[in-house]
Design a protein around this motif. Sequence first.
Motif, PDB file in Angstrom:
ATOM      1  N   LEU A  29       1.095   6.079  -8.867  1.00  0.00           N
ATOM      2  CA  LEU A  29       0.066   5.652  -7.921  1.00  0.00           C
ATOM      3  C   LEU A  29       0.026   6.648  -6.779  1.00  0.00           C
ATOM      4  O   LEU A  29       1.031   7.297  -6.465  1.00  0.00           O
ATOM      5  N   ASP A  30      -1.128   6.793  -6.130  1.00  0.00           N
ATOM      6  CA  ASP A  30      -1.166   7.685  -4.976  1.00  0.00           C
ATOM      7  C   ASP A  30      -0.529   6.979  -3.779  1.00  0.00           C
ATOM      8  O   ASP A  30      -0.530   5.735  -3.688  1.00  0.00           O
ATOM      9  N   PRO A  31       0.052   7.729  -2.835  1.00  0.00           N
ATOM     10  CA  PRO A  31       0.756   7.126  -1.700  1.00  0.00           C
ATOM     11  C   PRO A  31      -0.095   6.156  -0.890  1.00  0.00           C
ATOM     12  O   PRO A  31       0.417   5.156  -0.376  1.00  0.00           O
ATOM     13  N   ALA A  32      -1.390   6.440  -0.766  1.00  0.00           N
ATOM     14  CA  ALA A  32      -2.255   5.544   0.001  1.00  0.00           C
ATOM     15  C   ALA A  32      -2.322   4.163  -0.640  1.00  0.00           C
ATOM     16  O   ALA A  32      -2.286   3.135   0.047  1.00  0.00           O
ATOM     17  N   THR A  33      -2.397   4.135  -1.975  1.00  0.00           N
ATOM     18  CA  THR A  33      -2.412   2.856  -2.682  1.00  0.00           C
ATOM     19  C   THR A  33      -1.094   2.120  -2.489  1.00  0.00           C
ATOM     20  O   THR A  33      -1.062   0.896  -2.273  1.00  0.00           O
ATOM     21  N   VAL A  34       0.006   2.855  -2.541  1.00  0.00           N
ATOM     22  CA  VAL A  34       1.319   2.251  -2.309  1.00  0.00           C
ATOM     23  C   VAL A  34       1.370   1.642  -0.912  1.00  0.00           C
ATOM     24  O   VAL A  34       1.830   0.509  -0.716  1.00  0.00           O
ATOM     25  N   GLY A  35       0.871   2.384   0.083  1.00  0.00           N
ATOM     26  CA  GLY A  35       0.862   1.877   1.454  1.00  0.00           C
ATOM     27  C   GLY A  35       0.040   0.609   1.597  1.00  0.00           C
ATOM     28  O   GLY A  35       0.443  -0.329   2.297  1.00  0.00           O
TER      29      GLY A  35
END
Length: 300
Positions: A29-35
């Motif tokens: 997953l991209d970091p923004a989605t994780v955040g």
Amino acid sequence: MDPHWDDMKVFLAVAREESLSGAGRQLKLDPATVGRRIARLEAAYDTPLFAKSPQGYTLTAAGERLLSHGEQAEAAMRSASEALAGTTEGLTGQIRIGAPDGSANYLLPQVCAQISDENPDLDIQILALPRVINLSRREADMAVTVSAPTAGHLLVQRITDYRLHMVASRRYLRTHPPIETLADLRGHRMIGYIPDMIFDRELDYLNDIGIERVALASNSVSVQLRQAGHGSGICVAHDFTLPFHGNLRRILTDQVSLTRSFYLVRHQGDQRSERLNRFAEALTRGIRDEVARLEADATS
């Protein structure tokens, strides 16, 4: 809003990787989605779960409390998946074993090959690291260690004892002064671990023998044995490694003989996994048998 299991998986990944980017790589997953997933979980519980700093993401007190419950849920989901898949004759999926250099190089390859022969649909990964494997971050499903950890929610099983002796190559012994007592070691070149990189007290062999200076050092057992094999000096070797290094000879066996133990360490929650239990049983039996076989070869 009730938290989703998918968000809990993201929480566990961030707790283990201590960063959004690391968790993203693990979960694809991209970091923004994780955040966003973490923010959604914190909103659901109405409390911050992580403290953010330039060093990364660290668990808050609430996050620490949630972690154990998340890991229990993770283990339960894994057990449920195995139960729905049904019991099969052979093991399947992927299992990763963490291990220090000596066992990873000289024991696990042949033990895992035998398990693979018996379970052709199983993928086995050996993670060889010159440090303690971090099971809490799920670096591996289980680990072979040289001491029994006392902290954390872990299952610890003693596998077997193994023996170590001082060794040198035939050429070294032929071209250097004779070694008949420990006192004779003075003036000989010693090979061992880099002192400040000894990650477990059980590996500090030379200190136990009373030797202070290490002229040639490496954090790898394999490198130390290759140096000794080239006639560069004397080192302490596991007896089970000696059948792989036919030019090395044990010395001072009546004066220096060390005994250590291997342990299998697992996540406590994994004891409910029949698949991992079966693999752990095969692994411990294989390591025990292989140590006995190789040590017998080393003294024959």
